[in-house]
Write an enzyme that holds these catalytic residues in place. Structure first.
Site, PDB file in Angstrom:
ATOM      1  N   ASP A 100     -12.008  -1.252 -23.895  1.00 40.44           N
ATOM      2  CA  ASP A 100     -11.129  -0.597 -21.718  1.00 40.44           C
ATOM      3  C   ASP A 100     -11.636   0.834 -21.488  1.00 40.44           C
ATOM      4  OD1 ASP A 100     -11.676  -3.672 -22.083  1.00 40.44           O
ATOM      5  OD2 ASP A 100     -10.025  -4.148 -21.963  1.00 40.44           O
ATOM      6  N   PRO A 152       0.480  -1.155  -0.194  1.00 40.00           N
ATOM      7  CA  PRO A 152      -0.145  -0.554  -0.092  1.00 40.00           C
ATOM      8  C   PRO A 152       1.041   1.662   0.370  1.00 40.00           C
ATOM      9  CG  PRO A 152       0.080  -1.256   2.105  1.00 40.00           C
ATOM     10  CD  PRO A 152       0.600  -1.936   0.797  1.00 40.00           C
ATOM     11  N   ARG A 160      -4.048 -10.102 -18.960  1.00 32.05           N
ATOM     12  CA  ARG A 160      -5.057 -10.231 -20.609  1.00 32.05           C
ATOM     13  C   ARG A 160      -4.713  -9.334 -21.753  1.00 32.05           C
ATOM     14  NH1 ARG A 160      -7.804  -5.857 -20.018  1.00 32.05           N
ATOM     15  NH2 ARG A 160     -10.033  -6.854 -21.096  1.00 32.05           N
ATOM     16  N   GLU A 202       4.118  -6.051   8.486  1.00 34.36           N
ATOM     17  CA  GLU A 202       3.645  -4.383   8.573  1.00 34.36           C
ATOM     18  C   GLU A 202       5.097  -4.410   7.391  1.00 34.36           C
ATOM     19  OE1 GLU A 202       2.372  -2.545  10.197  1.00 34.36           O
ATOM     20  OE2 GLU A 202       1.411  -3.962  11.190  1.00 34.36           O
TER      21      GLU A 202
HETATM   22 CL1  6GU Z   1      -0.188  -3.500  -3.328  1.00 29.78          CL
HETATM   23  N1  6GU Z   1      -0.542  -4.095  -0.629  1.00 29.78           N
HETATM   24  C1  6GU Z   1      -1.483  -4.184   0.079  1.00 29.78           C
HETATM   25  N2  6GU Z   1      -1.158  -5.212   1.551  1.00 29.78           N
HETATM   26  N3  6GU Z   1      -2.659  -3.565   0.378  1.00 29.78           N
HETATM   27  C2  6GU Z   1      -2.527  -3.028  -0.129  1.00 29.78           C
HETATM   28  C3  6GU Z   1      -1.919  -3.298  -1.538  1.00 29.78           C
HETATM   29  C4  6GU Z   1      -1.475  -3.915  -2.516  1.00 29.78           C
HETATM   30  N4  6GU Z   1      -2.728  -1.523  -2.324  1.00 29.78           N
HETATM   31  C5  6GU Z   1      -3.611  -1.689  -1.672  1.00 29.78           C
HETATM   32  N5  6GU Z   1      -3.953  -2.052  -0.368  1.00 29.78           N
END
Ligand code: 6GU
Length: 278
Positions: free
Chosen positions: A177, A93, A162, A120
């Protein structure tokens, strides 16, 4: 394309054997290998995590198993092009956004390794050491937090896979798309219909059965504009006005948007003089 996935939950990646991506793997367009990170541990508990230096909640993935995993996987290069370095993708994230443009960029590489973090995250030194040897992409799906990278890998491999030649049945189906054109000219796709012509008292928009392909294309464009205004107005603001013809502009005017100073913007309300105060 070869894809290696390193995870402490290999069974989480089972869906990669199903549907479009699974079929592509069967046809050898893709070769997907999943690896259990714990095979690169040496203690009896097969430990992959430890407490964070500096304190704080949760656990951090230890660097040694990751270093050994990447050493072992990269020791077996592509037989057809042994000189190519893989690209390491780390779903997190804290990464840069994973977009359609990034999916298209990664679809050009011949070898991707996905490192699924849990807890973490992964000790920074493991990422830095990998970056000395190969391109590293830390990528996020969006602004929410998942428990680990596995679901993100399913998303990314499907979005990338894809786009590979020979994966989609119809070569045109990726072209229209949402986001296929890139953020500067992307509208959301409008609604779609199929038989029966009447269902539970609901018909199909008459234009779609008219046989007038020009009018159908115009209607679809108007629907795309309306859906983008309703669901993703920030995408409209990023549109390059040169991609909008006079019909687009008329449709947008009816939806309360206009081209002003070379940008697509919300039309000022009639009462705007009032809002300025007097
Ligand atoms: Cl790529 N990984 C994790 N653990 N949480 C996320 C993410 C990725 N993208 C959004 N939230």
């Amino acid at each position: 394309m070869r894809i290696d996935v390193v995870t402490i939950f290999p069974e989480y990646l089972a869906p990669l054997g199903v549907s479009l991506i699974g079929k592509a793997a069967e046809r050898r367009v893709l070769e997907i290998r999943t690896h259990d990170l714990r095979q690169w541990t040496s203690d009896v508990h097969r430990t992959v995590d430890d407490s964070p230096y500096g304190g704080g909640p949760g656990m951090v993935m230890k660097p040694e198993p990751w270093g050994d995993a990447l050493d072992a996987i990269t020791a077996n290069p592509l037989p057809e092009s042994p000189e190519v370095a893989p690209t390491l993708v780390v779903p997190t994230p804290s990464g840069r956004p994973f977009t359609q443009a990034k999916a298209a960029e990664l679809a050009e590489r011949s070898w991707l390794i996905f490192a699924c973090g849990r807890y973490e995250g992964i000790d920074r030194r493991a990422i830095e050491a990998a970056a000395d040897r190969m391109p590293v992409e830390e990528l996020s799906l969006g602004d929410y937090v998942l428990a680990g990278g596995e679901v993100a890998v399913l998303v990314m491999v499907e979005a990338i896979g894809r786009l590979l030649p020979g994966v989609l049945g119809n070569a045109d189906s990726a072209r229209d798309d949402s986001f296929a054109a890139g953020p500067m000219e992307s509208l959301l796709e409008g609604p779609v219909y199929t038989k029966p012509a009447q269902w539970r008292g609901r018909g199909v928009p008459e234009i779609l059965t008219s046989g007038n392909h020009g009018a159908i294309a115009r209607w679809r464009r108007d629907q795309a504009l309306a859906r983008t205004v309703a669901n993703r107005p920030e995408l409209l603001a990023r549109l390059d006005p040169v991609t909008l013809d006079k019909y687009d502009r008329a449709t947008l005017a009816g939806l309360g948007w206009e081209v002003r100073d070379g940008r697509v913007e919300r039309t000022e309300a009639e009462d705007f003089v009032d809002k300025q105060g007097s």
